[in-house]
Structure formats: C-alpha cells, structure tokens
Design a protein around this motif. Structure first.
Motif, PDB file in Angstrom:
ATOM      1  N   THR A  27       0.854  -1.181   0.000  1.00  0.00           N
ATOM      2  CA  THR A  27       0.000   0.000   0.000  1.00  0.00           C
ATOM      3  C   THR A  27       0.892   1.234   0.000  1.00  0.00           C
ATOM      4  OG1 THR A  27      -0.059   0.083   2.418  1.00  0.00           O
ATOM      5  CG2 THR A  27      -1.757  -1.236   1.335  1.00  0.00           C
ATOM      6  N   ARG A  28       0.303   2.385  -0.277  1.00  0.00           N
ATOM      7  CA  ARG A  28       1.107   3.606  -0.362  1.00  0.00           C
ATOM      8  C   ARG A  28       1.783   3.923   0.974  1.00  0.00           C
ATOM      9  NH1 ARG A  28      -1.722   8.669  -3.068  1.00  0.00           N
ATOM     10  NH2 ARG A  28      -1.730   7.107  -4.732  1.00  0.00           N
ATOM     11  N   SER A  29       1.070   3.726   2.082  1.00  0.00           N
ATOM     12  CA  SER A  29       1.640   4.064   3.388  1.00  0.00           C
ATOM     13  C   SER A  29       2.762   3.102   3.772  1.00  0.00           C
ATOM     14  CB  SER A  29       0.545   4.061   4.460  1.00  0.00           C
ATOM     15  OG  SER A  29      -0.106   2.806   4.516  1.00  0.00           O
ATOM     16  N   VAL A  30       2.578   1.811   3.517  1.00  0.00           N
ATOM     17  CA  VAL A  30       3.622   0.835   3.814  1.00  0.00           C
ATOM     18  C   VAL A  30       4.848   1.098   2.949  1.00  0.00           C
ATOM     19  CG1 VAL A  30       4.238  -1.607   3.603  1.00  0.00           C
ATOM     20  CG2 VAL A  30       2.085  -0.964   4.676  1.00  0.00           C
ATOM     21  N   HIS A  31       4.624   1.437   1.693  1.00  0.00           N
ATOM     22  CA  HIS A  31       5.732   1.716   0.795  1.00  0.00           C
ATOM     23  C   HIS A  31       6.522   2.929   1.265  1.00  0.00           C
ATOM     24  CE1 HIS A  31       7.764   2.951  -3.013  1.00  0.00           C
ATOM     25  NE2 HIS A  31       7.879   1.640  -3.137  1.00  0.00           N
ATOM     26  N   ALA A  32       5.847   3.920   1.825  1.00  0.00           N
ATOM     27  CA  ALA A  32       6.524   5.114   2.323  1.00  0.00           C
ATOM     28  C   ALA A  32       7.487   4.757   3.457  1.00  0.00           C
ATOM     29  CB  ALA A  32       5.499   6.136   2.799  1.00  0.00           C
ATOM     30  N   VAL A  33       7.046   3.884   4.361  1.00  0.00           N
ATOM     31  CA  VAL A  33       7.905   3.466   5.467  1.00  0.00           C
ATOM     32  C   VAL A  33       9.074   2.631   4.941  1.00  0.00           C
ATOM     33  CG1 VAL A  33       8.029   2.168   7.634  1.00  0.00           C
ATOM     34  CG2 VAL A  33       5.985   3.513   7.096  1.00  0.00           C
TER      35      VAL A  33
END
Length: 307
Positions: A27-33
């Motif tokens: 997901t976008r948020s997991v990818h950011a981390v």
C-alpha cells in the motif's frame, strides 16, 4: 490474509532487495515506510516507532506492519537490523551516487536510455540472485532432470520465456513443450502424471490462464514449479516449488512485463544449466547432435556465390 504478509525473507536477503521485491504489492503508506528505512537506515535506526510514523506521515500500526512485511518479528528487530546495516555501510568504501535518475523520460537521449536500462537490468539480476531460494532451485532442477515430460506455461511476455526454457530443454534431449494457448495448455496439463513436471511463468502470479494450467497439472500429481515475482500470488497455491524473481519499478515507458523478463530468463538459465549438469552424459551428446543438425543452416557469407 492480505498479499502484504505472504512473502518471507531470510536475513541474507538485502533490505533494498526486499523493498523492491514487495513494492508492487505494498500500500502507499507501507511503501513510504519501507522506502524511508531502505534509503536512510542510520537515521531511521535512531527513531522510535512513533517518530518514524510521524517522519513518514503514517501510523505506528503501519510501521509495525512494514517491519513484519520485511521479515522482522517487530519494529525493535527492524531497528537493530537498520543499526547493523548502517554500521556496515560506514565501514565500507563510499559509493558515488549514480548520475542518472531511475526513470526514463520521454525526451531522454538514447545514451541516457542505454545507461539507465543497463543499471536497472543489473539491479534486477542482482536482486533476483540474492533472493533466489537455492534449495528450491535444486529441487526444481532434479524434478526437470528426471521428468518423463515437461510442460511450460506462460502468456504474453512470459510466453517468450516459457518457449526459451522448453527450447533449451529440448536441445539436451528432454521432452518439453511450451504452451501459450490456454486451451492447449490445460488439455496437455490433464495428461500429465506423477513423474512429469510443469513450470508456470507469471510475473504477477495471478494470470488466470497460467494458474488454471498449473492447477490442472498439480491435480494430476506432476511436480509443479512457479517462476513468479509474487511468491504469495495465486499461482503458488498449486506450486510444489516457488522460484521468486525481481523486476524494476514499472514506468510509463517500461511496463512490468518488460522488466520482469530479464529476471525470468536468469532463472530459466539457472534451471537449464543445473539440468544439463545432472544429465551431462545424455545432455552433452544431445547438444552436439542438435548443433550438428543445424550446422548446414548456418550460412557462411564467405562461401556464398557473388551475384
């Protein structure tokens, strides 16, 4: 279970490789981390879970989920790994950052296109080699080397890779067929028996025609192998052995089907060489015979009569 939790990694797989491998399913948020910890392990190792969440604009739950997705029991374990990675990087010779960006722009000169593609291809091969399960590869080699018959399935760009594998195996005396037509593939799959083998090639791991063919082969007792960029994808449900591949980030000018082909061909070559090693007494004469049979078709321009 979500796709994000389905792949596991050994500690030997580099962090950057893990992030690139899982990026398409994040997901976008997991990818950011994940991008943050891969880009700055030293800085992130000093952050608490709440601080990293604030730094990446996500939540503490997302940070913990990312840590588990990358193969760590929890965020504490990820911090320890980041600290160790940072220490190793400090002790190594500094590497100059590449001058060229990763993405290919529409107005890039061809010299830049060549440089960018070469770098991406090299990274894709390195990631695939680092993440390849050698024990699964060895088992797949044995299954192919001893198979009475081998069917290979692929659609689209993966069909070209499937044909490459079948052609290579044919040249060393094995009975191998590449089926890109879904009806022919399923028809052939239901004729397989224990002692036969089937190989499915699908970067997404979700191509319906490929999954259906491997399911049919699996149901008939053949040894099944999946070569895929999604080790948790649907095709692996019917695979006795899974060989994971990597691919460069998908861009406007380079879809995943293109970037995945390089890593698929690496796995195909590993399978072929391994089988040729195991069956050398038979493979060597077969290769020589095929080369001799094709020799008359290789025209030498110096021997051609002038017009």
């Amino acid at each position: 279970m979500s796709d994000e939790a389905e792949e596991t990694f050994s500690p030997a797989v580099p962090l950057g490789t893990r992030v690139r491998r899982l990026a398409p399913s994040m997901t976008r948020s997991v990818h950011a981390v994940a991008e943050a910890v891969a880009a700055d392990p030293a800085g992130c190792a000093r952050l608490t879970v709440s601080a990293l969440a604030a730094h990446t604009g996500t939540s503490e739950a997302t940070v913990v989920r990312t840590a588990r997705l990358l193969g760590y029991p929890g965020y504490r374990d990820l911090r320890l790994a980041l600290a160790a990675l940072a220490a190793r990087q400090e002790s190594e010779e500094p590497v100059a950052a590449p001058a060229l960006g990763a993405d290919i722009a529409v107005d890039d000169p061809l010299s830049d296109v060549v440089a960018k593609l070469a770098r991406e291809e090299a990274q894709t091969l390195a990631d695939t080699a680092a993440g390849l399960d050698v024990s699964a590869l060895a088992a797949a080699v044995t299954a192919l080397a001893t198979a009475g018959r081998i069917d290979v399935y692929g659609v689209g760009a993966s069909a070209l890779v499937a044909q490459d594998l079948a052609q290579k195996l044919l040249r060393i005396g094995l009975i191998a067929h590449a089926h890109s037509d879904p009806h022919v593939a399923v028809t052939g799959a239901v004729q397989l028996r224990p002692g036969d083998a089937a190989v499915a090639i699908s970067h997404s791991g979700a191509t319906g025609d490929v999954v259906d063919s491997l399911r049919a082969a699996f149901g008939r007792g053949a040894t099944t192998v999946a070569v895929t960029g999604r080790p948790g994808g649907p095709v692996t449900r019917y695979a006795d052995l899974v060989l994971a591949t990597s691919a460069a980030r998908e861009t406007r000018l380079r879809p995943a089907a293109m970037s995945s082909r390089t890593s698929q061909l690496l796995v195909v070559d590993c399978l072929f060489v391994g089988v040729a090693q195991q069956t050398y007494d038979r493979a060597a004469p077969a290769l020589a015979a095929s080369y001799e049979a094709l020799a008359p078709r290789r025209r030498n321009p110096r021997q051609e009569p002038r017009p």
